[in-house]
Design an enzyme around this catalytic site. Structure first.
Site, PDB file in Angstrom:
ATOM      1  N   MET A  17       0.874  -1.234   0.140  1.00 49.03           N
ATOM      2  CA  MET A  17       0.013  -0.263  -0.182  1.00 49.03           C
ATOM      3  C   MET A  17       0.890   1.190  -0.102  1.00 49.03           C
ATOM      4  SD  MET A  17      -2.776  -0.952   2.813  1.00 49.03           S
ATOM      5  CE  MET A  17      -1.726  -1.965   3.959  1.00 49.03           C
ATOM      6  N   ALA A  18       0.725   2.102  -0.894  1.00 50.22           N
ATOM      7  CA  ALA A  18       1.601   3.338  -0.943  1.00 50.22           C
ATOM      8  C   ALA A  18       1.305   4.029  -0.086  1.00 50.22           C
ATOM      9  CB  ALA A  18       1.133   4.007  -2.309  1.00 50.22           C
ATOM     10  N   GLN A  70       7.969  -4.162  -4.848  1.00 51.07           N
ATOM     11  CA  GLN A  70       6.978  -4.023  -5.993  1.00 51.07           C
ATOM     12  C   GLN A  70       7.657  -3.076  -6.556  1.00 51.07           C
ATOM     13  OE1 GLN A  70       2.896  -2.321  -5.797  1.00 51.07           O
ATOM     14  NE2 GLN A  70       2.406  -4.298  -5.877  1.00 51.07           N
ATOM     15  N   CYS A 100      -2.204  -1.156  -9.023  1.00 46.42           N
ATOM     16  CA  CYS A 100      -2.791   0.062  -8.609  1.00 46.42           C
ATOM     17  C   CYS A 100      -3.804   0.902  -9.327  1.00 46.42           C
ATOM     18  CB  CYS A 100      -1.317   1.032  -8.538  1.00 46.42           C
ATOM     19  SG  CYS A 100      -1.695   2.714  -7.477  1.00 46.42           S
ATOM     20  N   LYS A 142       0.860  -8.595  -9.157  1.00 42.87           N
ATOM     21  CA  LYS A 142      -0.463  -8.109  -8.738  1.00 42.87           C
ATOM     22  C   LYS A 142      -1.169  -7.577  -9.590  1.00 42.87           C
ATOM     23  CE  LYS A 142      -2.272  -6.655  -4.321  1.00 42.87           C
ATOM     24  NZ  LYS A 142      -3.397  -5.428  -4.615  1.00 42.87           N
ATOM     25  N   ASP A 205     -11.242  -6.822   0.610  1.00 42.08           N
ATOM     26  CA  ASP A 205     -12.252  -6.821   1.542  1.00 42.08           C
ATOM     27  C   ASP A 205     -11.957  -8.132   2.617  1.00 42.08           C
ATOM     28  OD1 ASP A 205     -13.325  -4.607   0.472  1.00 42.08           O
ATOM     29  OD2 ASP A 205     -15.052  -5.993  -0.739  1.00 42.08           O
TER      30      ASP A 205
END
Length: 357
Positions: A17-18, A70, A100, A142, A205
């Site tokens: 996660m950035a 990544q 992304c 991903k 989720d």
């Protein structure tokens, strides 16, 4: 579960996660039970490699192996060079970002935008694999289910990427068009799993132990990847692991334990970012920890006014000391969450559109 020569501790992964999954956060997630954690994306632009932001993202001091980085970009040769650059700095696994959804990334045709240009996506994978293979570094990837609801090509791309040498695929159960809105769907992930031999990781989720169990069962995926649900709750991985192993829930962590975790996290964070940037970038992490706690919002408002790391650290210590006088353990999280049953996403969508389920 293996990625190349690396045997993972379990099949519970922390998502890249950035602005979140820096080295201190990855270390925290691994300590909290994650078997694997991927860095936030590192640009393939050579002119930015000497920037402070990139140097921090390429910092793996003290990180538990395997170290996965990544990379993101749109040019095959530049992506191959970025892979080599990160391997030289300790990366043991290279992950290609095709998931992304951020506009600033997709507007440059990077991230999930690459799923619209299948020949370019394949060329990037081939170039990165060619750069990594001689050095014994596995390549993973991903992606999303597709660019839009009308263009879901994850299954076709998965087959192509596997043939090109990708050794693990992670699929977020949303299109780029969705961003993070609506509900993730898992039918596409199940289809990808059925189409390839390499391990497949389900993402999207997964915020409770029950959801992790259901997604694994429904998709047949080899692992699950947790993103936003780990923000302020890095012990979610051990909660999931315990539930999958026993069918029972692990007691929430002690307030004293969370105090220690967060204070240690802050010290590691300040070490990486320095006092000025560290105190500001730590605010979001602290906010995630306290958002569901009694008095948490009021504390966050006061804490956000502090611009000194020692004052911030002490304020957090004092808040949790006071909380510990009221409760021994953190409150149970997730009991009030209501998600459609896994597999019901398509039916729910059709109902919204006025079509028979």
């Amino acid at each position: 579960m293996n990625i190349g020569p690396y045997v993972l501790a379990n099949n519970l992964f922390a998502a890249p996660m950035a602005g979140v999954t820096d080295r201190p956060f990855r270390r925290l997630c691994k300590a909290g039970g994650a078997g694997y954690a991927v860095s936030e994306m590192v640009t393939s632009r050579r002119d930015l490699w000497d920037s402070l932001k990139t140097s921090r993202r390429a910092n793996h001091d003290g990180e538990v192996a395997p170290i996965a980085v990544q990379i993101a970009g749109t040019d095959a040769q530049m992506m191959a060079e970025a892979a080599a650059y990160n391997i030289d700095r300790g990366a043991q696994i290279i992950d290609i970002n095709m998931g992304c959804p951020a506009k600033k990334v997709c507007n440059k045709w990077a991230g999930s935008a690459l799923m619209q240009d299948e020949p370019l996506a394949l060329a990037i994978v081939q170039a990165v694999v060619a750069a990594c293979e001689p050095r014994g570094v596995p390549v993973t990837l991903k992606m999303r289910t597709g660019w839009a609801e009308s263009h879901k090509n994850a299954v076709a791309l998965a087959r192509v990427f596997e043939s090109a040498g990708v050794q693990m695929l992670t699929v977020h159960g949303r299109t780029r068009e969705q961003g993070y809105k609506g509900q993730a769907e898992y039918d596409t992930i199940a289809a990808v799993k059925a189409a390839v031999v390499v391990p497949v990781v389900a993402n999207g989720d997964i915020d409770t132990p029950e959801k992790a169990r259901d997604v694994l069962a429904y998709t047949g995926a080899d692992a699950v990847m947790v993103g936003r649900a780990a923000q302020g709750r890095p012990w979610i991985f051990r909660e999931i692991a315990h539930f999958l192993a026993t069918g029972t829930h692990l007691a929430p962590p002690l307030v004293a334990e969370v105090k220690r975790l967060l204070l240690d996290h802050l010290l590691d964070h300040y070490t990486l970012y320095g006092d000025f940037s560290g105190v500001r970038s730590a605010r979001k992490h602290i906010g995630w920890y306290v958002r569901t706690l009694p008095g948490g919002e009021a504390f966050r408002s006061r804490m956000n006014l502090l611009d000194d790391s020692q004052a911030q650290w002490q304020a957090v210590a004092d808040f949790f000391d006071a909380l510990g006088l009221c409760m021994d353990r953190m409150p149970v999280v997730g009991a009030g969450l209501a998600h459609p049953a896994v597999g019901d996403n398509a039916a729910e969508q059709k109902k919204k559109e006025g079509e028979p389920a």
